[in-house]
Design an enzyme around this catalytic site. Sequence first.
Site, mmCIF file in Angstrom:
data_model
loop_
_atom_site.group_PDB
_atom_site.id
_atom_site.type_symbol
_atom_site.label_atom_id
_atom_site.label_comp_id
_atom_site.label_asym_id
_atom_site.label_seq_id
_atom_site.Cartn_x
_atom_site.Cartn_y
_atom_site.Cartn_z
ATOM 1 C CE1 TYR A 117 115.768 47.466 40.398
ATOM 2 C CE2 TYR A 117 113.483 47.445 40.810
ATOM 3 C CZ TYR A 117 114.875 47.827 40.903
ATOM 4 O OH TYR A 117 114.691 49.301 41.507
ATOM 5 C CG ASP A 192 112.090 44.129 34.276
ATOM 6 O OD1 ASP A 192 112.672 44.911 33.407
ATOM 7 O OD2 ASP A 192 112.076 44.482 35.391
ATOM 8 C CE LYS A 217 116.436 52.980 36.147
ATOM 9 N NZ LYS A 217 115.137 52.272 36.669
HETATM 10 C C1 LIG Z 1 115.318 45.877 35.774
HETATM 11 C C2 LIG Z 1 114.589 47.073 36.364
HETATM 12 N N1 LIG Z 1 113.158 46.772 36.598
HETATM 13 C C3 LIG Z 1 112.546 47.480 37.197
HETATM 14 C C4 LIG Z 1 112.742 48.829 37.759
HETATM 15 C C5 LIG Z 1 111.971 49.565 38.545
HETATM 16 O O1 LIG Z 1 111.642 50.810 37.810
HETATM 17 P P1 LIG Z 1 111.445 52.238 38.395
HETATM 18 O O2 LIG Z 1 112.700 52.455 39.163
HETATM 19 O O3 LIG Z 1 111.039 53.021 37.314
HETATM 20 O O4 LIG Z 1 110.424 51.977 39.532
HETATM 21 C C6 LIG Z 1 114.167 48.864 37.628
HETATM 22 C C7 LIG Z 1 115.133 50.121 38.296
HETATM 23 O O5 LIG Z 1 116.049 50.343 38.467
HETATM 24 C C8 LIG Z 1 115.200 48.025 36.951
HETATM 25 O O6 LIG Z 1 116.391 48.387 36.993
#
Ligand SMILES: Cc1ncc(COP(=O)(O)O)c(C=O)c1O
Length: 403
Positions: A117, A192, A217
């Site tokens: 990510y 993740d 999400k």
């Molecule tokens: C796979 C993944 N991990 C982590 C994150 C980060 O999350 P946040 O936007 O809640 O900080 C995202 C955000 O789009 C994501 O898609």
Amino acid sequence: MRERDEQEVASDLTRCAHAGEGRLPSATEPLAPPVWQTAAYAYPDLETLDAIYEGRERGFIYGRYGLPNHAQLEQALADLEGTEAALVTASGMSAISALLFALLSPGDRVIASELVYRGTRNLLDLDLARFGVVVDYVDATDLAAVEAALRRPGQPARMLYVDVLTNPTLLVHDVPALAELAHRHGTLLVVDSTFVTPYHCRPAQLGADLVVHSTTKFIAGHHDVSGGAVLGRSELVEPVRQQAIRIGGIGGPFDAWLILRGLRTLPLRMSQSSRNALALAAWLAEHPAVERVSYPGLPGHRQHDLARRLLANGYGSMLAFEVPGGRTAVARLVRALRLIRFAETLGGVTTTIVHPASTSHRSVDPATRAALGIGDGLLRLSAGIEATEDVVHDLERGLASLA
Ligand SMILES: Cc1ncc(COP(=O)(O)O)c(C=O)c1O
């Protein structure tokens, strides 16, 4: 104001300052959990304070250390992922930052997926690197490449970091095989799992040492709150909790309440949205205006067999597709959509679409992007829970605009 003091108060100044304190008498209990909207807890006496600090009694202390709504959400997530411990934070990135800063030290080496990510990659490159952490990026769908990186002479790797499904290209990481490889080299595996949630995959049950989520999400699921989580064994999660407390990474109680509320319908939402994603992917794959579709549930996906082994209850709600004509075509398509919203998020009850070349990978040069499979015509779609035919109809409208 505590009941026993009621008679002693003379002034409205005091009455107002203490308004609403104490418990209301009721032989019944709330059916839904309340929001404990308080920034601190009051100790009855110094002995209790000592007992709490020394771990002899349990007690909430202060908002930034976590409150009952956080504890309820942590319990629910740990139950779902099957882990000993859980920590919930203000966002996915605060979970990931707390984890990386807690567990890495100067000179440590991290092996990360080249498609990790983008926010995680930015944190590794812009911040952890400043503190002397070395990061090797590999194609982590290639187990031989991961093994070569683990064997690299010099500093052994402290951590291997992957997402279950890559963003935005929807490639699959073989979590059990990566766990086996990592552990053979004394390396921690961090996964993740935001894109799949425990509905489709429980990485800790497949060997991951730590699991992270952006609960913003699918877990919260309604596009209305930010949150994150870290799950795993207590010995790993507790240092991450202390780090999150020190950097102020814990969110507010109402956010945790909203996420728990969303979580209650997770299986129902994931069941419908992953069914929609499969139907949309199959339909897009047959559409003459679409060049390429990536969805792990399609037999044509190069890792379909792995996806079948790794994922339960379907293949997730995320898919990517490419249209010819690059940015110009994408601009026409998104303008024509009525139901599907063009938004930089995923995982909600409504279907959303995003253009990674303009968002997550905007700062990556076009040649590198293309090598990663992120061309100018690529769109990533997060299926919602609408009726399938309505979403198909809207996409048809979008694709018709390209003719
Ligand atoms: C796979 C993944 N991990 C982590 C994150 C980060 O999350 P946040 O936007 O809640 O900080 C995202 C955000 O789009 C994501 O898609």
